[in-house]
Write an enzyme that holds these catalytic residues in place. Sequence first.
Site, PDB file in Angstrom:
ATOM      1  N   CYS A 157       0.809  -1.202   0.072  1.00  0.00           N
ATOM      2  CA  CYS A 157      -0.067   0.049   0.161  1.00  0.00           C
ATOM      3  C   CYS A 157       0.707   1.243  -0.090  1.00  0.00           C
ATOM      4  O   CYS A 157       1.459   1.492   1.252  1.00  0.00           O
ATOM      5  CB  CYS A 157      -1.062  -0.009   1.299  1.00  0.00           C
ATOM      6  SG  CYS A 157      -1.800   1.301   1.344  1.00  0.00           S
ATOM      7  N   CYS A 160      -0.228   4.082   1.976  1.00  0.00           N
ATOM      8  CA  CYS A 160      -0.043   3.981   3.456  1.00  0.00           C
ATOM      9  C   CYS A 160       1.647   4.284   3.904  1.00  0.00           C
ATOM     10  O   CYS A 160       1.773   5.046   4.899  1.00  0.00           O
ATOM     11  CB  CYS A 160      -0.523   2.558   3.990  1.00  0.00           C
ATOM     12  SG  CYS A 160      -1.720   1.679   3.308  1.00  0.00           S
ATOM     13  N   ASP A 161       2.136   3.693   3.210  1.00  0.00           N
ATOM     14  CA  ASP A 161       3.610   3.888   3.545  1.00  0.00           C
ATOM     15  C   ASP A 161       4.319   4.437   2.704  1.00  0.00           C
ATOM     16  O   ASP A 161       5.747   4.736   3.030  1.00  0.00           O
ATOM     17  CB  ASP A 161       3.927   2.158   3.603  1.00  0.00           C
ATOM     18  CG  ASP A 161       3.158   1.616   4.494  1.00  0.00           C
ATOM     19  OD1 ASP A 161       2.811   1.763   5.503  1.00  0.00           O
ATOM     20  OD2 ASP A 161       2.999   0.086   4.104  1.00  0.00           O
TER      21      ASP A 161
END
Length: 339
Positions: A157, A160-161
């Site tokens: 993701c 997200c990261d």
Amino acid sequence: MALFNSLNLNDKKSDKEKVSGEPTEHIQVLIIGSGPAGYTSALYAARAGLKPVIYQGMQAGGQLMDTTEVENFPGYPQGITGPVLMEDLQKQAERFGTDIRWGEVTAVDFSKKPYTATIDSEKVVSADAVIIATGASAKYLGLESENRLKGGGVSACATCDGFFYKNKIVAVVGGGDTAAEEALYLSTLAKKVYLIVRKPELRASKIMQQRVLGNDKIEVLFEHNTVEVVGDKVVTAVKLVKRKGESDEKIYDLPIDGFFLAIGHKPNSDVFKDYLETDEVGYILTKGKSSKTNVPGVFACGDVQDSIYRQAVTAAGSGCMAALDAERYISEMEFENKQ
Ligand code: NDP
């Protein structure tokens, strides 16, 4: 933070014999899955006095349990770790009386009312309404090194990261729209993005291809396959094979800091597929702007019905919708029963 709950329901076979057993308990609102969608639906259903019961699934808390820092869930200005966020969501659902249980739904019968669900291939429960919040699982290549380095630079993701790779070098695997999107997103943060594509061409839509190929920071490595993610505790490189099996085959290590998978997702819907309409990939189809499935009284929320947004906050929002839809359904059912 995208939610890709890894409640491995897909691996389970339907167990019709068990389902035909007599239910030993009746539940008003049965919630299957314990990511943000499941807990939010529980919170709303519990506050409405519907005494919801959640079966958490194989991975209680869903895929956020595998995530370190979550910085894009509203209400946490300093960020929060995935496990703490899930603990908070669980506590909030419990505060209003949600009954949270270990156990995986291994079969269902939505052919007649009351609907039934089999838990861990043993216990059968019946329910007035069912909310499905089983999520979707990101696909991985299946390499031992990839599994070992999850949380150490391997991620599925970018939204997200990606933030953690500012001015660093990253690689994205995949040639579809998701990979193109992830690569483009990462190019706004990282100093270099490699897109590892196994075929000589991209599968992504034309417009996404143009964007990727026209981006100076993205280098597409066509006809490349990943053999290993290199690193002890954190990712330091990826071992690639170029033009595998050809006379000019080449194996080499490419230094990187982050390795992102974008080779597709699988919604955790197999256990429901005998009853619910899905798209060709398996995402449960919901009606209009609601969480209603083709079976009255069965609702779906979160990533199991969302192939587009796949964020924890959108999953939570759709969990709220499912609880409100379930509440209305039960009120109507009770009204009809009184007539
Ligand atoms: P896709 O199935 O479209 O693409 C998956 C990609 O991963 C393909 O390039 C495939 O390669 C590659 N792949 C699969 N397995 C492996 C493997 N083991 N090793 C290396 N590469 C692998 O998935 P997406 O998630 O990209 O998209 C899913 C759907 O969602 C699509 O319909 C897409 O259009 C849509 N989508 C739309 C978006 C938008 O409109 N903004 C954004 C994101 C997704 P190969 O081509 O060789 O099979």
